[in-house]
Write a protein that holds these residues in place. Structure first.
Motif, PDB file in Angstrom:
ATOM      1  N   TYR A  53     -10.439  13.380 -13.634  1.00  0.00           N
ATOM      2  CA  TYR A  53     -10.103  12.107 -12.988  1.00  0.00           C
ATOM      3  C   TYR A  53      -9.636  12.346 -11.558  1.00  0.00           C
ATOM      4  CZ  TYR A  53     -10.326  10.002 -17.650  1.00  0.00           C
ATOM      5  OH  TYR A  53     -10.737   9.574 -18.877  1.00  0.00           O
ATOM      6  N   GLY A  54      -8.871  13.396 -11.354  1.00  0.00           N
ATOM      7  CA  GLY A  54      -8.442  13.746 -10.006  1.00  0.00           C
ATOM      8  C   GLY A  54      -9.616  14.155  -9.139  1.00  0.00           C
ATOM      9  N   LEU A  55     -10.574  14.862  -9.744  1.00  0.00           N
ATOM     10  CA  LEU A  55     -11.777  15.272  -9.022  1.00  0.00           C
ATOM     11  C   LEU A  55     -12.582  14.055  -8.584  1.00  0.00           C
ATOM     12  CD1 LEU A  55     -13.666  17.619  -8.173  1.00  0.00           C
ATOM     13  CD2 LEU A  55     -14.716  17.423 -10.421  1.00  0.00           C
ATOM     14  N   TYR A  56     -12.829  13.134  -9.520  1.00  0.00           N
ATOM     15  CA  TYR A  56     -13.584  11.927  -9.200  1.00  0.00           C
ATOM     16  C   TYR A  56     -12.869  11.111  -8.126  1.00  0.00           C
ATOM     17  CZ  TYR A  56     -15.712  12.961 -13.761  1.00  0.00           C
ATOM     18  OH  TYR A  56     -16.316  13.557 -14.808  1.00  0.00           O
ATOM     19  N   THR A  57     -11.574  10.954  -8.291  1.00  0.00           N
ATOM     20  CA  THR A  57     -10.801  10.147  -7.344  1.00  0.00           C
ATOM     21  C   THR A  57     -10.829  10.754  -5.954  1.00  0.00           C
ATOM     22  OG1 THR A  57      -9.350   9.432  -9.135  1.00  0.00           O
ATOM     23  CG2 THR A  57      -8.541   9.138  -6.899  1.00  0.00           C
ATOM     24  N   THR A  58     -10.692  12.060  -5.857  1.00  0.00           N
ATOM     25  CA  THR A  58     -10.705  12.725  -4.552  1.00  0.00           C
ATOM     26  C   THR A  58     -12.054  12.548  -3.861  1.00  0.00           C
ATOM     27  OG1 THR A  58      -9.103  14.350  -5.327  1.00  0.00           O
ATOM     28  CG2 THR A  58     -10.399  14.937  -3.395  1.00  0.00           C
ATOM     29  N   ILE A  59     -13.130  12.693  -4.586  1.00  0.00           N
ATOM     30  CA  ILE A  59     -14.469  12.563  -3.996  1.00  0.00           C
ATOM     31  C   ILE A  59     -14.736  11.129  -3.565  1.00  0.00           C
ATOM     32  CG2 ILE A  59     -16.944  12.686  -4.495  1.00  0.00           C
ATOM     33  CD1 ILE A  59     -16.257  15.141  -6.292  1.00  0.00           C
ATOM     34  N   VAL A  60     -14.469  10.176  -4.453  1.00  0.00           N
ATOM     35  CA  VAL A  60     -14.725   8.772  -4.127  1.00  0.00           C
ATOM     36  C   VAL A  60     -13.836   8.313  -2.973  1.00  0.00           C
ATOM     37  CG1 VAL A  60     -14.555   6.400  -4.999  1.00  0.00           C
ATOM     38  CG2 VAL A  60     -15.592   8.175  -6.411  1.00  0.00           C
ATOM     39  N   ALA A  61     -12.556   8.661  -3.020  1.00  0.00           N
ATOM     40  CA  ALA A  61     -11.637   8.257  -1.950  1.00  0.00           C
ATOM     41  C   ALA A  61     -12.042   8.892  -0.622  1.00  0.00           C
ATOM     42  CB  ALA A  61     -10.208   8.640  -2.307  1.00  0.00           C
ATOM     43  N   GLY A  62     -12.458  10.145  -0.637  1.00  0.00           N
ATOM     44  CA  GLY A  62     -12.887  10.804   0.594  1.00  0.00           C
ATOM     45  C   GLY A  62     -14.089  10.119   1.217  1.00  0.00           C
ATOM     46  N   ILE A  63     -15.036   9.744   0.391  1.00  0.00           N
ATOM     47  CA  ILE A  63     -16.222   9.042   0.898  1.00  0.00           C
ATOM     48  C   ILE A  63     -15.843   7.678   1.448  1.00  0.00           C
ATOM     49  CG2 ILE A  63     -18.399   7.958   0.190  1.00  0.00           C
ATOM     50  CD1 ILE A  63     -18.741  10.356  -1.756  1.00  0.00           C
ATOM     51  N   LEU A  64     -15.002   6.935   0.720  1.00  0.00           N
ATOM     52  CA  LEU A  64     -14.604   5.604   1.182  1.00  0.00           C
ATOM     53  C   LEU A  64     -13.802   5.662   2.473  1.00  0.00           C
ATOM     54  CD1 LEU A  64     -13.707   3.807  -2.178  1.00  0.00           C
ATOM     55  CD2 LEU A  64     -15.691   3.439  -0.699  1.00  0.00           C
ATOM     56  N   VAL A  65     -12.883   6.627   2.581  1.00  0.00           N
ATOM     57  CA  VAL A  65     -12.108   6.755   3.816  1.00  0.00           C
ATOM     58  C   VAL A  65     -13.029   7.098   4.980  1.00  0.00           C
ATOM     59  CG1 VAL A  65     -10.402   8.199   4.990  1.00  0.00           C
ATOM     60  CG2 VAL A  65      -9.906   7.320   2.727  1.00  0.00           C
ATOM     61  N   SER A  66     -13.992   7.958   4.736  1.00  0.00           N
ATOM     62  CA  SER A  66     -14.923   8.334   5.805  1.00  0.00           C
ATOM     63  C   SER A  66     -15.780   7.155   6.258  1.00  0.00           C
ATOM     64  CB  SER A  66     -15.841   9.457   5.341  1.00  0.00           C
ATOM     65  OG  SER A  66     -15.092  10.600   5.054  1.00  0.00           O
ATOM     66  N   LEU A  67     -16.257   6.372   5.312  1.00  0.00           N
ATOM     67  CA  LEU A  67     -17.145   5.262   5.653  1.00  0.00           C
ATOM     68  C   LEU A  67     -16.412   4.036   6.181  1.00  0.00           C
ATOM     69  CD1 LEU A  67     -19.664   5.396   2.664  1.00  0.00           C
ATOM     70  CD2 LEU A  67     -20.023   6.176   5.010  1.00  0.00           C
ATOM     71  N   LEU A  68     -15.222   3.764   5.625  1.00  0.00           N
ATOM     72  CA  LEU A  68     -14.542   2.518   5.951  1.00  0.00           C
ATOM     73  C   LEU A  68     -13.292   2.701   6.807  1.00  0.00           C
ATOM     74  CD1 LEU A  68     -14.809   0.872   2.419  1.00  0.00           C
ATOM     75  CD2 LEU A  68     -16.352   0.598   4.368  1.00  0.00           C
ATOM     76  N   GLY A  69     -12.951   3.939   7.138  1.00  0.00           N
ATOM     77  CA  GLY A  69     -11.745   4.198   7.920  1.00  0.00           C
ATOM     78  C   GLY A  69     -11.819   3.585   9.306  1.00  0.00           C
ATOM     79  N   GLY A  70     -10.669   3.295   9.860  1.00  0.00           N
ATOM     80  CA  GLY A  70     -10.613   2.617  11.140  1.00  0.00           C
ATOM     81  C   GLY A  70     -10.609   3.536  12.345  1.00  0.00           C
TER      82      GLY A  70
END
Length: 113
Positions: free
Chosen positions: A46-63
């Motif tokens: 779960y930590g692995l999935y969360t880290t990957i998904v969060a990293g992608i979202l921060v990269s794509l949607l970060g300000g």
């Protein structure tokens, strides 16, 4: 093709630097996310999935072009308390509710507060 806005002036040299820095962040963030999952009382994947998904979202949607996102140790006691009191399935609901609140705060421009 001419880039404008966020990617103006972006070139192969900048891409190479981004790939190196992204790899370094991933090397640190992935095991850290797994460790935080274990400390929070959930399975390491779960930590692995969360880290990957969060990293992608921060990269794509970060300000910001220079924004870095990763697991934060301060959440362990909060996540553990939610898991212990409400169970794993409600941890997902709590996470989704927190995400909706963050999106609403962004839409309402409450960041200055």
């Amino acid at each position: 093709m001419k880039w404008t806005g966020r990617f103006e002036g972006y070139n192969a040299r900048a891409l190479r630097k981004d790939l190196i820095s992204g790899s370094i962040v991933a090397i640190v963030a992935i095991p850290l996310g797994m460790a935080f999952a274990i400390a929070s009382g959930v399975k390491p994947e779960y930590g692995l999935y969360t880290t990957i998904v969060a990293g992608i979202l921060v990269s794509l949607l970060g300000g910001s072009k220079f924004q870095i996102g990763g697991p934060t140790g301060a959440f362990i006691p909060i996540l553990l308390a939610i898991v212990m009191q409400y169970g794993y399935e409600n941890l997902l609901i709590a996470g989704l509710m927190a995400g909706v609140m963050l999106i609403l705060m962004g839409v309402l421009r409450l960041g200055a507060l």
